[in-house]
Design an enzyme around this catalytic site. Structure first.
Site: not given
Ligand code: PGA
Length: 240
Positions: A11-12, A93, A162, A168, A225
């Site tokens: 969820w950041k 991350h 990743e 993002g 994300g």
């Molecule tokens: P994202 O992020 O799905 O928005 O690309 C993935 C993550 O940073 O874990």
């Protein structure tokens, strides 16, 4: 039965307290046989999530301190994360590495503390810029070799591939390239006897690409994300 496919919702800083409460009202839509769901909210949301999360959904943190105790203002330790119900924790991350100066040494310390506190680390690795798969493999080998993972042959680990450039932005790498890298990571784990390690992919996972990603036979799951903060999208991704 096949092993469950893993969906990690990162969820950041995208889900508020009120939205987390809304999530708790729709969470049953995420529960499916043979699918494992791990939700990673911000720290203050962890206790309320622990109390109200469906039994079939697991809780993860987005980070932890590389210290256990002391004058470290703003830090949260692995022991406390365990006490509030975290079974998983994301470490290394790319946003933590680039925006908050997290080093390989700190990540190594965090992994050790998480394992000690019975939390499965979700260790993120990935190249900064679009590269050839051979270059990516060299980069990942360098990142992984610094993290002392072969001390954890008996422990559960998740390695998350990743690529920073794919996070993002709706820029999924070619599925063939992801497949090559996931297979390489599976071989890396086999060579290092990391037999309890799962490999997931993260970076622009959404409703439009999850079906193709799930066709990668060697892939154990995904990190979602941005799309995971839109609960209808998350439900769609998990149901596809
Ligand atoms: P994202 O992020 O799905 O928005 O690309 C993935 C993550 O940073 O874990």
């Amino acid at each position: 039965m096949n092993k469950p496919f893993i969906y990690i919702a990162n969820w950041k800083l995208n889900v508020s307290y009120a939205q987390a409460q809304e999530f708790l009202t729709i969470q049953d839509n995420l529960v499916h046989t043979n699918k494992q769901i791990i939700v990673c909210p911000t720290f203050p949301l962890l206790p309320i999530m622990q109390q109200q999360l469906a039994e079939q959904i697991q809780l993860g943190a987005q980070n932890c301190s590389n210290f256990t105790k002391g004058s470290y203002t703003g830090e949260v330790d692995a022991q406390t994360l365990n006490a509030v119900g975290c079974a998983y924790c994301i470490v290394g991350h790319s946003e933590r590495r680039t925006l908050f100066g997290e080093t390989d040494e700190m990540i190594t310390q965090k992994v050790a503390l998480l394992i000690k506190n019975n939390i499965t680390p979700i260790v993120c690795v990935g190249e900064q810029h679009k590269s050839t798969t051979v270059q990516t493999q060299e980069y990942l080998a360098q990142q992984l070799n610094k993290l002392n993972l072969d001390s954890y042959k008996q422990n559960s680990l998740i390695i998350a591939y990743e690529p920073s450039w794919a996070i993002g932005g709706g820029k999924l790498p070619d599925i063939t390239d992801i497949t090559t890298i996931i297979e390489w990571l599976q071989n890396y784990c086999a060579d290092n006897q990391l037999i309890h390690t799962k490999i997931v992919y993260g970076g622009s996972v959404d409703e439009g690409n999850i079906v193709a990603l799930k066709q990668i036979a060697s892939l154990d799951g995904v990190i979602i994300g941005s799309a995971s903060a839109d609960f209808q999208k998350l439900i769609n991704i998990v149901s596809l």
